[in-house]
Design an enzyme around this catalytic site. Structure first.
Site, PDB file in Angstrom:
ATOM      1  N   TRP A  28       0.861  -1.200   0.000  1.00 45.92           N
ATOM      2  CA  TRP A  28       0.000   0.000   0.000  1.00 45.92           C
ATOM      3  C   TRP A  28       0.883   1.231   0.000  1.00 45.92           C
ATOM      4  O   TRP A  28       1.914   1.242   0.700  1.00 45.92           O
ATOM      5  CB  TRP A  28      -0.854  -0.029   1.269  1.00 45.92           C
ATOM      6  CG  TRP A  28      -1.784   1.133   1.468  1.00 45.92           C
ATOM      7  CD1 TRP A  28      -3.080   1.220   1.080  1.00 45.92           C
ATOM      8  CD2 TRP A  28      -1.483   2.369   2.125  1.00 45.92           C
ATOM      9  NE1 TRP A  28      -3.613   2.420   1.466  1.00 45.92           N
ATOM     10  CE2 TRP A  28      -2.646   3.157   2.105  1.00 45.92           C
ATOM     11  CE3 TRP A  28      -0.331   2.904   2.722  1.00 45.92           C
ATOM     12  CZ2 TRP A  28      -2.708   4.432   2.651  1.00 45.92           C
ATOM     13  CZ3 TRP A  28      -0.384   4.169   3.267  1.00 45.92           C
ATOM     14  CH2 TRP A  28      -1.569   4.920   3.230  1.00 45.92           C
ATOM     15  N   SER A  94       4.824  -5.759   2.514  1.00 47.13           N
ATOM     16  CA  SER A  94       3.958  -4.952   3.375  1.00 47.13           C
ATOM     17  C   SER A  94       2.564  -5.576   3.461  1.00 47.13           C
ATOM     18  O   SER A  94       2.426  -6.715   3.876  1.00 47.13           O
ATOM     19  CB  SER A  94       3.923  -3.509   2.868  1.00 47.13           C
ATOM     20  OG  SER A  94       3.399  -2.642   3.840  1.00 47.13           O
ATOM     21  N   MET A  95       1.508  -4.862   3.016  1.00 45.76           N
ATOM     22  CA  MET A  95       0.189  -5.454   3.118  1.00 45.76           C
ATOM     23  C   MET A  95       0.044  -6.662   2.210  1.00 45.76           C
ATOM     24  O   MET A  95      -0.861  -7.491   2.399  1.00 45.76           O
ATOM     25  CB  MET A  95      -0.909  -4.420   2.878  1.00 45.76           C
ATOM     26  CG  MET A  95      -1.206  -4.049   1.444  1.00 45.76           C
ATOM     27  SD  MET A  95      -2.734  -3.022   1.304  1.00 45.76           S
ATOM     28  CE  MET A  95      -4.029  -4.212   1.691  1.00 45.76           C
ATOM     29  N   ASP A 223      12.402   0.174  10.220  1.00 44.95           N
ATOM     30  CA  ASP A 223      11.103   0.352   9.567  1.00 44.95           C
ATOM     31  C   ASP A 223      10.163   1.102  10.511  1.00 44.95           C
ATOM     32  O   ASP A 223       9.757   0.569  11.542  1.00 44.95           O
ATOM     33  CB  ASP A 223      10.532  -1.022   9.215  1.00 44.95           C
ATOM     34  CG  ASP A 223       9.321  -0.957   8.292  1.00 44.95           C
ATOM     35  OD1 ASP A 223       8.589   0.040   8.350  1.00 44.95           O
ATOM     36  OD2 ASP A 223       9.118  -1.921   7.530  1.00 44.95           O
ATOM     37  N   HIS A 252      11.206   0.980   5.598  1.00 41.07           N
ATOM     38  CA  HIS A 252      10.153   0.128   5.050  1.00 41.07           C
ATOM     39  C   HIS A 252      10.394  -0.200   3.572  1.00 41.07           C
ATOM     40  O   HIS A 252      10.309  -1.360   3.171  1.00 41.07           O
ATOM     41  CB  HIS A 252       8.800   0.817   5.226  1.00 41.07           C
ATOM     42  CG  HIS A 252       7.630  -0.056   4.929  1.00 41.07           C
ATOM     43  ND1 HIS A 252       7.431  -1.274   5.542  1.00 41.07           N
ATOM     44  CD2 HIS A 252       6.578   0.111   4.078  1.00 41.07           C
ATOM     45  CE1 HIS A 252       6.314  -1.829   5.090  1.00 41.07           C
ATOM     46  NE2 HIS A 252       5.782  -1.011   4.197  1.00 41.07           N
TER      47      HIS A 252
END
Length: 272
Positions: A28, A94-95, A223, A252
């Site tokens: 995202w 990530s997501m 992160d 991140h």
């Protein structure tokens, strides 16, 4: 190309190369194109590389709803079915790690050879009594409010934290920041808002038992977007046999701040 989900929504897919298929699942608020460095490395190593845009993002359809992980997992299942190979490898950023977790718990691992979770939100990012190292819910509420107020200003500010940019540290170019912004503004504002709840409030701890295949976890120790303790370290501890590689000092967006190292680690894992 586009494929159709069972309820008729279009998912944009890029399918390149030949060899063992590797599906890259984006984070995202980007699109499948965020994997540029990894796509090139995998293609040059002889893999078939599939990227797709999550519903509501990039060039996929922008429905009014359906932004939850059960449906995201169903969309991933549709992509895997379209690939048509006996086995695929999955890499989620990530997501995107959440799609892998929920897919495995809903569909099993019969069609999956191995998986990698890169800076992933799995298993649970929200702070509560059972997860004291998580992110305060007020942070998620504030993100959603800022997207509603001025999505474009929010995305520009968010990208700097995403890549660990500070007064001294500038790990990516201004041109790459512009590219990140271009990918992010392609998303539906509704999807952008709803997915904050999806990745921020979904508890994947019950899904960890479904990881019964080789699993690699990669996470940056600096992160700030998805802190490593409730995610990367907790995932590695909760998945039987998982390997954890910590990238000291990386933020991140390590797919762009440490692409050579990430590509090397992923290629080594895939070749095992």
């Amino acid at each position: 190309m586009h494929i159709q989900t069972p309820e008729g929504h279009a998912i944009h897919v890029k399918d390149m190369g030949s060899g063992h298929p590797v599906i890259l699942i984006h984070g995202w608020p980007l699109s499948g194109d965020m994997w540029e460095y990894q796509t090139l490395a995998l293609l040059e190593a002889g893999y078939r590389v599939i990227t797709y845009d999550r519903r509501g993002f990039g060039q996929s359809g922008h429905p009014a709803g359906g932004y939850n992980y059960d449906i995201f997992a169903d969309d991933l299942a549709a992509v895997i079915e379209k690939v048509g190979a006996p086995k695929v490898s999955l890499i989620g950023f990530s997501m995107g790690g959440g799609e892998i977790a929920r897919y495995l718990s809903r569909y099993g691992s019969a069609k999956v050879d191995r998986v990698a979770l890169v800076a992933s939100v799995v298993p649970y990012i929200l702070k509560d009594n059972s997860n004291p190292d998580g992110v305060d819910e007020s942070v998620l509420d504030q993100m959603q409010a800022q997207v509603r107020e001025d999505r474009f200003a929010f995305l520009q500010t968010f990208a700097k934290s995403f890549y660990g940019i500070g007064l001294v540290s500038k790990p990516v170019s201004s041109a790459l920041l512009d590219w990140t912004f271009a990918l992010a503004i392609m998303a539906s504002p509704k999807a952008t808002i709803d997915c904050i709840s999806a990745f921020g409030r979904t508890d994947f701890r019950p899904d960890l038992a479904a990881f019964d295949i080789p699993t690699l976890v990669i996470h940056g120790t600096s992160d700030k977007t998805v802190p490593i303790d409730p995610t990367g370290r907790a995932a590695a501890a909760g998945i039987a046999g998982a390997e954890l590689i910590e990238y000291e000092g990386e933020p991140h967006g390590l797919f762009a701040t440490a692409p050579d190292r990430l590509n090397g680690d992923l290629l080594s894992f895939l070749a095992e």
